[in-house]
Design an enzyme around this catalytic site. Structure first.
Site, PDB file in Angstrom:
ATOM      1  CG  ASN A 216      15.752 -21.338   1.352  1.00  0.00           C
ATOM      2  OD1 ASN A 216      16.320 -21.173   0.276  1.00  0.00           O
ATOM      3  ND2 ASN A 216      15.550 -22.540   1.874  1.00  0.00           N
TER       4      ASN A 216
ATOM      5  CE1 TYR B  32      11.147 -28.548  13.127  1.00  0.00           C
ATOM      6  CE2 TYR B  32      10.751 -27.670  10.923  1.00  0.00           C
ATOM      7  CZ  TYR B  32      11.278 -27.531  12.191  1.00  0.00           C
ATOM      8  OH  TYR B  32      11.923 -26.368  12.542  1.00  0.00           O
TER       9      TYR B  32
ATOM     10  CG  ASP C  52      12.155 -23.431   1.341  1.00  0.00           C
ATOM     11  OD1 ASP C  52      12.766 -24.221   2.098  1.00  0.00           O
ATOM     12  OD2 ASP C  52      11.838 -22.282   1.684  1.00  0.00           O
TER      13      ASP C  52
ATOM     14  CB  SER D 135      15.895 -23.012  13.681  1.00  0.00           C
ATOM     15  OG  SER D 135      16.531 -23.479  12.511  1.00  0.00           O
TER      16      SER D 135
ATOM     17  CE  LYS E 246      11.767 -19.338   4.162  1.00  0.00           C
ATOM     18  NZ  LYS E 246      11.029 -20.571   3.798  1.00  0.00           N
TER      19      LYS E 246
ATOM     20  N   GLY F 181      -3.807 -23.950   2.200  1.00  0.00           N
ATOM     21  CA  GLY F 181      -3.150 -22.737   2.658  1.00  0.00           C
ATOM     22  C   GLY F 181      -2.684 -21.881   1.508  1.00  0.00           C
ATOM     23  CB  ALA F 182      -3.217 -18.890   0.349  1.00  0.00           C
TER      24      ALA F 182
END
Length: 277
Positions: free
Chosen positions: A89, A217, A105, A17, A68, A128-129
């Site tokens: 989050n 990232y 987010d 992180s 989350k 994506g899902a």
């Protein structure tokens, strides 16, 4: 003399992180010398005990996967934004002892797109899902005036994404992952898949692409993002999202704003560069 305040990011795994680098940079810029921000590896089973063990020095928490949704039953309330995707989050501990959850987010995605000049699009594609894809659909509710095509690997995930679309007021259409190359012709493409998943699509980038928002990232750039940039398309990086959502977290936890975006971005870039070396 002010009381030292604490905050942290929780998740499992959590060692990767960048949140500590971002939040600590914000505290330094804001002159909050008595604030600290750490990371703790906490899974769903350990989460209730961790939260119950926090004392009055704690100002807030950042939550990443897989927490989350697991955090929600432990809170006194959540924002409409968090409720819209059933994901939190950010937790802020109020002065009267309440635990309040939010989702930064979604506004973070919108802010990152606005920063790159993307205010409105007529259609979009989501690759994506998972949980991030549902946040992407929620963000698109604010900027996309037409259909959103989601590319998935299973019928079950497709049904879930249609459900999110119905809930969020977005015209979600589902397509099979085998046709994901077609997604790249959309004016806005949001890639929410794990590292390596979209590498095979790099060869399908059109000659004049629109905007790619790749939520990864690290590693960066992805093969898709590198090819997109080479074709002179606009690229929004996962670090952009991370920084914008963290700015909002800092503002909520500290009560100070606006969050120092530039300083936080530099801290994130330096942290990533240090890992590469």
């Amino acid at each position: 003399m002010s009381t030292p305040r604490r905050a942290a990011v929780l998740g499992s795994p959590i060692a990767h992180s960048l949140s500590p680098a971002l939040h600590r940079a914000a505290y330094a810029e804001l002159g909050l010398d008595d604030w600290s921000y750490d990371r703790f590896d906490v899974d769903e089973a350990a989460l209730p005990g961790f939260v119950e063990g926090l004392d009055a020095s704690w100002a807030g928490l950042s939550l990443t996967m897989p927490l989350k949704r697991a955090i929600i039953p432990l809170l006194d309330g959540i924002s409409e934004t968090a409720a819209s995707v059933e994901a939190v989050n950010t937790v802020v501990f109020t002065e009267d002892g309440r635990r309040v959850g939010d989702n930064t987010d979604i506004p973070g995605m919108i802010a990152a797109l606005h920063e790159r000049g993307v205010e409105k699009v007529e259609s979009a594609a989501v690759l994506g899902a998972g949980a991030t894809a549902s946040s992407a659909v929620a963000a698109l509710a604010a900027i996309c005036t037409g259909p959103v095509t989601v590319y998935v690997r299973s019928r079950e995930r497709g049904d879930e994404m249609r459900g999110w679309g119905d809930r969020l007021g977005v015209d979600v259409r589902v397509a099979d992952w085998t046709s994901a190359g077609e997604a790249l012709r959309a004016p806005l493409v949001i890639a929410t898949t794990p590292a390596g998943t979209t590498d095979a699509l790099a060869g399908a980038v059109p000659d004049a692409p629109g905007t790619l928002f790749d939520v990864l990232y690290e590693p960066w750039p992805t093969a898709l993002a590198a090819r997109w940039s080479a074709a002179e398309g606009t690229v929004v990086a996962g670090l952009d999202l991370l920084v914008h959502q963290a700015v909002l977290q800092v503002e909520q936890m500290t009560g100070r704003g606006p969050g120092p975006l530039a300083a936080m971005r530099v801290a994130g870039e330096e942290a990533l560069a240090a890992r590469e070396h």
